[in-house]
Design a protein around this motif. Sequence first.
Motif, PDB file in Angstrom:
ATOM      1  N   LEU A   3      -5.645 -14.459  17.771  1.00 21.07           N
ATOM      2  CA  LEU A   3      -4.709 -14.947  16.749  1.00 21.07           C
ATOM      3  C   LEU A   3      -4.461 -13.896  15.667  1.00 21.07           C
ATOM      4  N   VAL A   4      -5.515 -13.189  15.269  1.00 20.91           N
ATOM      5  CA  VAL A   4      -5.351 -12.147  14.252  1.00 20.91           C
ATOM      6  C   VAL A   4      -4.549 -10.980  14.821  1.00 20.91           C
ATOM      7  N   ALA A   5      -4.827 -10.611  16.054  1.00 21.16           N
ATOM      8  CA  ALA A   5      -4.152  -9.461  16.669  1.00 21.16           C
ATOM      9  C   ALA A   5      -2.658  -9.711  16.886  1.00 21.16           C
ATOM     10  N   GLN A   6      -2.234 -10.953  16.887  1.00 20.77           N
ATOM     11  CA  GLN A   6      -0.823 -11.285  17.096  1.00 20.77           C
ATOM     12  C   GLN A   6       0.000 -11.213  15.816  1.00 20.77           C
ATOM     13  N   THR A   7      -0.646 -10.907  14.702  1.00 22.91           N
ATOM     14  CA  THR A   7       0.077 -10.850  13.427  1.00 22.91           C
ATOM     15  C   THR A   7       0.140  -9.405  12.933  1.00 22.91           C
ATOM     16  N   ASP A   8       1.074  -9.150  12.020  1.00 26.13           N
ATOM     17  CA  ASP A   8       1.083  -7.833  11.377  1.00 26.13           C
ATOM     18  C   ASP A   8       0.484  -7.919   9.978  1.00 26.13           C
ATOM     19  N   ILE A   9       0.621  -9.099   9.347  1.00 26.68           N
ATOM     20  CA  ILE A   9       0.002  -9.367   8.045  1.00 26.68           C
ATOM     21  C   ILE A   9      -0.690 -10.722   8.157  1.00 26.68           C
ATOM     22  N   VAL A  10      -1.958 -10.776   7.753  1.00 22.88           N
ATOM     23  CA  VAL A  10      -2.705 -12.021   7.807  1.00 22.88           C
ATOM     24  C   VAL A  10      -3.189 -12.358   6.398  1.00 22.88           C
ATOM     25  N   THR A  11      -3.149 -13.630   6.064  1.00 26.01           N
ATOM     26  CA  THR A  11      -3.604 -14.072   4.747  1.00 26.01           C
ATOM     27  C   THR A  11      -4.958 -14.762   4.874  1.00 26.01           C
ATOM     28  N   ASN A  12      -5.627 -14.923   3.742  1.00 22.04           N
ATOM     29  CA  ASN A  12      -6.907 -15.631   3.741  1.00 22.04           C
ATOM     30  C   ASN A  12      -6.741 -17.070   4.219  1.00 22.04           C
ATOM     31  N   SER A  13      -5.633 -17.682   3.859  1.00 17.50           N
ATOM     32  CA  SER A  13      -5.357 -19.049   4.302  1.00 17.50           C
ATOM     33  C   SER A  13      -5.216 -19.111   5.825  1.00 17.50           C
ATOM     34  N   GLN A  14      -4.526 -18.130   6.399  1.00 15.05           N
ATOM     35  CA  GLN A  14      -4.391 -18.090   7.853  1.00 15.05           C
ATOM     36  C   GLN A  14      -5.749 -17.872   8.524  1.00 15.05           C
ATOM     37  N   LEU A  15      -6.559 -17.008   7.934  1.00 18.10           N
ATOM     38  CA  LEU A  15      -7.886 -16.773   8.499  1.00 18.10           C
ATOM     39  C   LEU A  15      -8.732 -18.040   8.455  1.00 18.10           C
ATOM     40  N   ASP A  16      -8.624 -18.799   7.373  1.00 22.54           N
ATOM     41  CA  ASP A  16      -9.325 -20.088   7.300  1.00 22.54           C
ATOM     42  C   ASP A  16      -8.871 -21.005   8.440  1.00 22.54           C
ATOM     43  N   ASP A  17      -7.559 -21.033   8.691  1.00 21.58           N
ATOM     44  CA  ASP A  17      -7.030 -21.851   9.793  1.00 21.58           C
ATOM     45  C   ASP A  17      -7.541 -21.355  11.143  1.00 21.58           C
ATOM     46  N   PHE A  18      -7.595 -20.039  11.328  1.00 18.48           N
ATOM     47  CA  PHE A  18      -8.096 -19.483  12.583  1.00 18.48           C
ATOM     48  C   PHE A  18      -9.569 -19.846  12.792  1.00 18.48           C
ATOM     49  N   PHE A  19     -10.350 -19.815  11.708  1.00 11.67           N
ATOM     50  CA  PHE A  19     -11.752 -20.202  11.816  1.00 11.67           C
ATOM     51  C   PHE A  19     -11.869 -21.689  12.168  1.00 11.67           C
ATOM     52  N   GLU A  20     -10.986 -22.508  11.627  1.00  7.18           N
ATOM     53  CA  GLU A  20     -10.992 -23.933  11.962  1.00  7.18           C
ATOM     54  C   GLU A  20     -10.659 -24.144  13.439  1.00  7.18           C
ATOM     55  N   ILE A  21      -9.726 -23.366  13.955  1.00 10.77           N
ATOM     56  CA  ILE A  21      -9.393 -23.443  15.381  1.00 10.77           C
ATOM     57  C   ILE A  21     -10.611 -23.066  16.213  1.00 10.77           C
TER      58      ILE A  21
ATOM     59  N   GLU B  88       0.200  -1.003  14.282  1.00 16.70           N
ATOM     60  CA  GLU B  88      -1.001  -0.187  14.479  1.00 16.70           C
ATOM     61  C   GLU B  88      -2.218  -0.812  13.782  1.00 16.70           C
ATOM     62  N   GLN B  89      -1.957  -1.469  12.639  1.00 13.56           N
ATOM     63  CA  GLN B  89      -3.022  -2.093  11.870  1.00 13.56           C
ATOM     64  C   GLN B  89      -2.541  -3.432  11.331  1.00 13.56           C
ATOM     65  N   VAL B  90      -3.455  -4.407  11.328  1.00 16.61           N
ATOM     66  CA  VAL B  90      -3.164  -5.711  10.728  1.00 16.61           C
ATOM     67  C   VAL B  90      -3.549  -5.601   9.250  1.00 16.61           C
ATOM     68  N   THR B  91      -2.644  -5.991   8.376  1.00 15.75           N
ATOM     69  CA  THR B  91      -2.904  -5.930   6.933  1.00 15.75           C
ATOM     70  C   THR B  91      -3.426  -7.278   6.466  1.00 15.75           C
ATOM     71  N   LEU B  92      -4.494  -7.243   5.665  1.00 16.99           N
ATOM     72  CA  LEU B  92      -5.004  -8.460   5.048  1.00 16.99           C
ATOM     73  C   LEU B  92      -4.345  -8.606   3.693  1.00 16.99           C
ATOM     74  N   ASP B  93      -3.579  -9.677   3.519  1.00 17.19           N
ATOM     75  CA  ASP B  93      -2.902  -9.948   2.268  1.00 17.19           C
ATOM     76  C   ASP B  93      -3.725 -10.938   1.480  1.00 17.19           C
ATOM     77  N   ASP B  94      -4.414 -10.443   0.448  1.00 17.74           N
ATOM     78  CA  ASP B  94      -5.245 -11.325  -0.382  1.00 17.74           C
ATOM     79  C   ASP B  94      -4.364 -12.255  -1.157  1.00 17.74           C
TER      80      ASP B  94
END
Length: 182
Positions: free
Chosen positions: A63-81, A176-182
């Motif tokens: 799920l993270v690799a499919q994005t170019d920018i990931v947010t903390n909220s999205q990461l929380d959702d991915f952890f829930e999945i 090339e890199q996924v950016t974490l958007d705080d």
Amino acid sequence: MAHRSLSGGLLTRLARDRRGVSAVEFALLAPIMIGFYFGLAEFCQGYMAQKRMGHASAMVADLVAQTDIVTNSQLDDFFEIGGLIMKPFSASPLSLRVTQVTRDSNNIAKVSWSRGKGMTALKSGNTVTLPNGLIDKGESIIMAEAIYDYDSPVDFLMPSITRFSHTYYLRPRLTEQVTLDD
């Protein structure tokens, strides 16, 4: 003399009598077979929990690799999945961490960003040991780690908590890199 022949005949008859042999054999084998059954059932449950935990880490990395920018909220959702993948097992003993690792110009793999649920996030800039040949200089990879503390409900073969762990690596797909958007 008659007494001796009577007892000799009784012993001979008892030696030839085969009634009840099956019951005795069953009484000897039943505890072993029941032990095998419960042991196999417990092993299968542990194996299934380990496989689901590995699938949870793979899914989070995917799920993270499919994005170019990931947010903390999205990461929380991915952890829930990841926790939902553990069903019917409890998700509370599941710990997850997702990290982007980039190999710098000196060929050193360093943490770009990291986020964890139940695991401490790695500090940005820390070095990480990766399998040989996974990424080259300037490339990055998503590393998802999972730990699951399995406690068997039967406690026949595994009387204590068994810790399963898995690390999954996946290259970013859109950039090339996924950016974490705080």
